[in-house]
Design a protein around this motif. Structure first.
Motif, PDB file in Angstrom:
ATOM      1  N   LEU A  94      45.508  43.241  57.931  1.00 18.13           N
ATOM      2  CA  LEU A  94      44.511  42.941  57.357  1.00 18.13           C
ATOM      3  C   LEU A  94      44.512  41.933  56.912  1.00 18.13           C
ATOM      4  O   LEU A  94      44.679  41.982  55.780  1.00 18.13           O
ATOM      5  CB  LEU A  94      43.817  44.271  56.963  1.00 18.13           C
ATOM      6  N   ARG A  95      43.381  40.938  57.110  1.00 21.17           N
ATOM      7  CA  ARG A  95      43.178  39.487  56.068  1.00 21.17           C
ATOM      8  C   ARG A  95      42.566  39.711  55.425  1.00 21.17           C
ATOM      9  O   ARG A  95      41.187  39.655  55.889  1.00 21.17           O
ATOM     10  CB  ARG A  95      44.171  38.140  57.149  1.00 21.17           C
ATOM     11  N   PHE A  96      42.083  39.056  54.320  1.00 20.82           N
ATOM     12  CA  PHE A  96      40.984  38.670  53.114  1.00 20.82           C
ATOM     13  C   PHE A  96      40.730  37.329  52.434  1.00 20.82           C
ATOM     14  O   PHE A  96      42.353  37.057  52.321  1.00 20.82           O
ATOM     15  CB  PHE A  96      40.813  39.490  52.392  1.00 20.82           C
ATOM     16  N   VAL A  97      40.214  36.507  52.557  1.00 23.26           N
ATOM     17  CA  VAL A  97      39.984  34.827  51.841  1.00 23.26           C
ATOM     18  C   VAL A  97      38.331  35.499  50.450  1.00 23.26           C
ATOM     19  O   VAL A  97      38.199  36.309  50.801  1.00 23.26           O
ATOM     20  CB  VAL A  97      39.608  33.932  52.771  1.00 23.26           C
ATOM     21  N   LYS A  98      39.230  35.339  49.528  1.00 21.10           N
ATOM     22  CA  LYS A  98      38.369  35.144  48.215  1.00 21.10           C
ATOM     23  C   LYS A  98      37.625  34.579  47.937  1.00 21.10           C
ATOM     24  O   LYS A  98      37.464  33.123  48.230  1.00 21.10           O
ATOM     25  CB  LYS A  98      39.085  34.977  46.051  1.00 21.10           C
ATOM     26  N   ASP A 134      42.343  31.373  48.098  1.00 23.59           N
ATOM     27  CA  ASP A 134      43.590  32.334  47.920  1.00 23.59           C
ATOM     28  C   ASP A 134      43.242  33.859  48.668  1.00 23.59           C
ATOM     29  O   ASP A 134      42.000  33.819  49.281  1.00 23.59           O
ATOM     30  CB  ASP A 134      42.617  32.842  46.134  1.00 23.59           C
ATOM     31  N   THR A 135      44.217  34.320  49.394  1.00 24.46           N
ATOM     32  CA  THR A 135      44.398  34.969  50.289  1.00 24.46           C
ATOM     33  C   THR A 135      44.960  36.407  50.290  1.00 24.46           C
ATOM     34  O   THR A 135      45.902  36.132  49.529  1.00 24.46           O
ATOM     35  CB  THR A 135      44.442  34.725  52.023  1.00 24.46           C
ATOM     36  N   ARG A 178      48.732  34.479  49.484  1.00 24.86           N
ATOM     37  CA  ARG A 178      48.532  33.350  49.992  1.00 24.86           C
ATOM     38  C   ARG A 178      47.763  31.911  48.819  1.00 24.86           C
ATOM     39  O   ARG A 178      46.463  33.180  49.230  1.00 24.86           O
ATOM     40  CB  ARG A 178      48.692  32.642  51.418  1.00 24.86           C
ATOM     41  N   CYS A 179      48.297  31.095  49.024  1.00 27.98           N
ATOM     42  CA  CYS A 179      47.321  30.138  48.327  1.00 27.98           C
ATOM     43  C   CYS A 179      46.779  29.173  49.232  1.00 27.98           C
ATOM     44  O   CYS A 179      48.187  28.089  49.290  1.00 27.98           O
ATOM     45  CB  CYS A 179      47.804  30.221  47.063  1.00 27.98           C
ATOM     46  N   ASP A 223      35.487  39.822  48.112  1.00 27.60           N
ATOM     47  CA  ASP A 223      35.770  39.328  46.641  1.00 27.60           C
ATOM     48  C   ASP A 223      36.826  40.364  46.300  1.00 27.60           C
ATOM     49  O   ASP A 223      36.877  41.299  46.479  1.00 27.60           O
ATOM     50  CB  ASP A 223      34.573  39.192  45.731  1.00 27.60           C
ATOM     51  N   PHE A 224      37.981  39.659  45.386  1.00 26.45           N
ATOM     52  CA  PHE A 224      38.991  40.884  45.329  1.00 26.45           C
ATOM     53  C   PHE A 224      39.446  39.723  43.307  1.00 26.45           C
ATOM     54  O   PHE A 224      39.775  38.745  43.402  1.00 26.45           O
ATOM     55  CB  PHE A 224      40.242  40.682  45.903  1.00 26.45           C
ATOM     56  N   GLY A 225      40.167  40.647  42.978  1.00 26.37           N
ATOM     57  CA  GLY A 225      40.572  39.404  41.900  1.00 26.37           C
ATOM     58  C   GLY A 225      42.065  40.814  40.973  1.00 26.37           C
ATOM     59  O   GLY A 225      42.595  41.668  42.194  1.00 26.37           O
ATOM     60  N   PHE A 226      42.858  40.500  40.657  1.00 22.92           N
ATOM     61  CA  PHE A 226      44.184  40.660  40.908  1.00 22.92           C
ATOM     62  C   PHE A 226      44.384  40.646  39.190  1.00 22.92           C
ATOM     63  O   PHE A 226      44.342  39.322  38.322  1.00 22.92           O
ATOM     64  CB  PHE A 226      45.097  40.079  41.471  1.00 22.92           C
ATOM     65  N   GLN A 227      45.763  41.474  38.988  1.00 27.00           N
ATOM     66  CA  GLN A 227      46.196  41.269  37.444  1.00 27.00           C
ATOM     67  C   GLN A 227      47.748  41.379  37.463  1.00 27.00           C
ATOM     68  O   GLN A 227      48.083  41.654  38.076  1.00 27.00           O
ATOM     69  CB  GLN A 227      45.639  42.530  36.247  1.00 27.00           C
TER      70      GLN A 227
END
Length: 170
Positions: free
Chosen positions: A35-39, A22-23, A112-113, A66-70
């Motif tokens: 800025l790009r992050f991958v979980k 998950d990015t 993106r997944c 680490d990131f999360g979403f609702q």
């Protein structure tokens, strides 16, 4: 074929052998590059970044955080907004957020997944915007939304006789 047999067959046909990445990609007019992050869980010296393909860059660098979403929801009390929380990036995002305040434009967010079975064709959600951002020493979070296209003029052009000859005589 009954419904339960069809569901069993459909579930069996799905390939679940690969890993999922998950990015998130944050972009703003004040940033030099997105800025790009991958979980994931960062392991210093071993697993700090991951290279994944994006449009125009076959090996874009994503920082492991680490990131999360609702997801947005609705219940009897009304609707709830989609929210996102990214941990341990306040040092990266603080200056970007300060610059964004002066620009008066929202952050663009792309989710993106990626699947390791087909890394070149991620599931992609573009056009997301982020507002109501808060940053503290541990995380950054904000609301996600799509622009309300029903409130925008269509087709975002000035009506003239050159573009719309049918207006002649109106």
């Amino acid at each position: 074929m009954s419904l339960s047999e069809a569901l069993t067959e459909a579930y069996a046909a799905v390939d679940v052998s690969g890993d999922i990445y998950d990015t998130l990609e944050f972009n703003h007019i004040t940033l030099e590059a997105p800025l790009r992050f991958v979980k994931g869980h960062r392991i210093p010296g071993e697993y700090e970044t991951l290279n994944l393909p994006v449009a125009g860059n076959p090996s874009a660098v994503f920082t492991v955080v680490d990131f999360g979403f609702q997801r947005p929801g609705q219940d009897e009390g009304g609707t709830s907004k989609a929210r996102i929380r990214v941990d341990n990036v306040s040092r990266v995002l603080q200056q970007a957020l300060r610059d964004a305040i002066s620009a008066d434009q929202p952050f663009s967010v792309t989710y993106r997944c990626y699947s390791t079975n087909d890394i070149n064709h991620p599931e992609e959600f573009t056009g997301l915007k982020m507002s109501s951002v808060t940053v503290n020493a541990f995380s950054a979070e904000g609301d996600l939304y799509y622009e309300e296209v029903e409130l925008q003029g269509f087709p975002k052009r000035t009506y003239s006789l050159d573009l719309y000859p049918a207006l002649h005589g109106q």
